[in-house]
Scaffold this active site. Structure first.
Site, mmCIF file in Angstrom:
data_model
loop_
_atom_site.group_PDB
_atom_site.id
_atom_site.type_symbol
_atom_site.label_atom_id
_atom_site.label_comp_id
_atom_site.label_asym_id
_atom_site.label_seq_id
_atom_site.Cartn_x
_atom_site.Cartn_y
_atom_site.Cartn_z
ATOM 1 N N ASP A 101 0.850 -1.186 0.000
ATOM 2 C CA ASP A 101 0.000 0.000 0.000
ATOM 3 C C ASP A 101 0.892 1.245 0.000
ATOM 4 O OD1 ASP A 101 -3.012 0.907 0.512
ATOM 5 O OD2 ASP A 101 -1.809 2.015 1.966
ATOM 6 N N TYR A 150 -11.977 8.529 -3.006
ATOM 7 C CA TYR A 150 -11.593 8.638 -1.595
ATOM 8 C C TYR A 150 -10.361 9.507 -1.371
ATOM 9 C CZ TYR A 150 -7.703 5.265 -1.949
ATOM 10 O OH TYR A 150 -6.521 4.640 -2.253
ATOM 11 N N TYR A 230 -1.608 11.430 1.838
ATOM 12 C CA TYR A 230 -2.453 11.756 0.683
ATOM 13 C C TYR A 230 -2.464 13.263 0.423
ATOM 14 C CZ TYR A 230 -4.328 7.034 1.389
ATOM 15 O OH TYR A 230 -4.468 5.672 1.533
ATOM 16 N N HIS A 295 -7.110 -6.638 -0.561
ATOM 17 C CA HIS A 295 -6.039 -5.648 -0.434
ATOM 18 C C HIS A 295 -5.002 -5.973 0.642
ATOM 19 C CE1 HIS A 295 -4.060 -1.814 -0.813
ATOM 20 N NE2 HIS A 295 -4.303 -1.505 0.435
#
Length: 316
Positions: A101, A150, A230, A295
């Site tokens: 990730d 998202y 992010y 995931h």
């Protein structure tokens, strides 16, 4: 688990929590969102028993590591700077790198910035993200997926409060059990703290103790540190202009589940299997697609992932 050692180290101006076990060549594990060093517990125990020194930090902003408040402190350069300093404290010149990730994204950048520090990499879930020469990441994501994507929603300052409004244990159960495919859309008006009416049953690969560990840490820290990764995407894009078009030139094995939202997002399979991935990562040696796996692959299928990691790094 009690044999895993824990310590704090000074790296790049912050204090970082590190879990480690074993002696031998170093395997450095990088976790993703919303996880911790703990997501590598199975790999730490297995690889340390096979002659490796398994090292897994809480990345900047997570768990027991320091969490600077500003999103501008979470660029690729900051995180790779932390990890380069960590490698130096370990007293080795090179490490094997394993990332999942966000840990995979950081591993790719580490390989661009400091390939001299990496013997080989095993990357889970997230293929190499080539830098677009003219368009910032958030602009591209909004164009492809809209404002409800998202990552676009994560830019909103109220997201932390939405997470904080939820029961952390129930939230972690929901997040870690997530198996929806395709791009993750969360429409405006839907809170990230919203939970199902009935408790989410734990998958077989998670225990109540696991959920308790995760929730105990995120209850203390909140989710802002992870969200800041992010929020720094566009700044990281600006700072990585000198590496535009540069290939990753370390040996790589890539593993992904066929139910992973990253693999089922439009364009991902075409890039991974259509030649783009190999163009950008010429030393890509193997691509493994695991059937029926979502995931959180290293926790869902720890035995298989352990074998994949060991079989690959033992060649070097």
């Amino acid at each position: 688990m009690e044999e895993i050692q824990h310590r704090m180290v000074e790296v790049n101006g912050i204090k970082m929590h590190v879990a480690e076990k074993g002696e031998g060549p170093v395997v450095l594990f990088l976790h993703g969102y919303p996880q911790l060093w703990y997501s590598w517990r199975h790999q730490i125990l297995e690889l340390s028993g096979r002659g490796y020194r398994a090292v897994a930090p809480d990345l900047r902003g997570y768990g027991d590591s320091d969490a600077p408040a500003s999103a501008t402190s979470y660029t690729y350069h900051h995180i790779v700077g932390d990890l380069t300093a960590l490698v130096n404290t370990l007293g080795v010149e090179q490490v094997f790198l394993v990332g999942h990730d966000w840990g995979a994204i950081i591993a790719w950048q580490f390989a661009l910035f400091r390939p001299d520090k990496i013997k080989a990499m095993v990357i889970l879930s997230v293929a190499f993200p080539p830098r677009h020469p003219t368009k910032k990441p958030l602009e591209r994501l909004r164009t492809y997926f809209g404002d409800d994507y998202y990552i676009c929603r994560f830019q909103e300052p109220e997201i932390e409060a939405q997470y904080a409004s939820a029961d952390t244990s129930a939230l972690m159960r929901t997040l870690l059990s997530f198996r929806r495919t395709g791009p993750l859309l969360v429409p405006k008006g839907v809170s990230f703290g919203a939970l199902p009416d009935t408790p989410v049953p734990l998958p077989s690969w998670l225990t109540e103790d696991d959920i308790q560990y995760y929730s105990s840490k995120f209850e203390k820290t909140g989710f802002k540190g992870g969200l800041n990764y992010y929020r720094a995407l566009d700044l990281s894009w600006e700072l990585t202009a000198p590496w535009n078009g540069v290939q990753v030139k370390v040996p790589v094995k890539f593993i992904v589940g066929d139910q992973d939202l990253t693999y089922t997002t439009p364009g991902a399979k075409e890039y991974i299997h259509g030649g783009g991935f190999k163009r950008d990562v010429p030393l890509l040696e193997d691509v493994v697609v695991m059937e029926g796996v979502a995931h959180f692959i290293n926790e869902e299928k720890p035995d298989e992932i352990n074998e994949h990691i060991y079989n690959f790094i033992s060649k070097f």
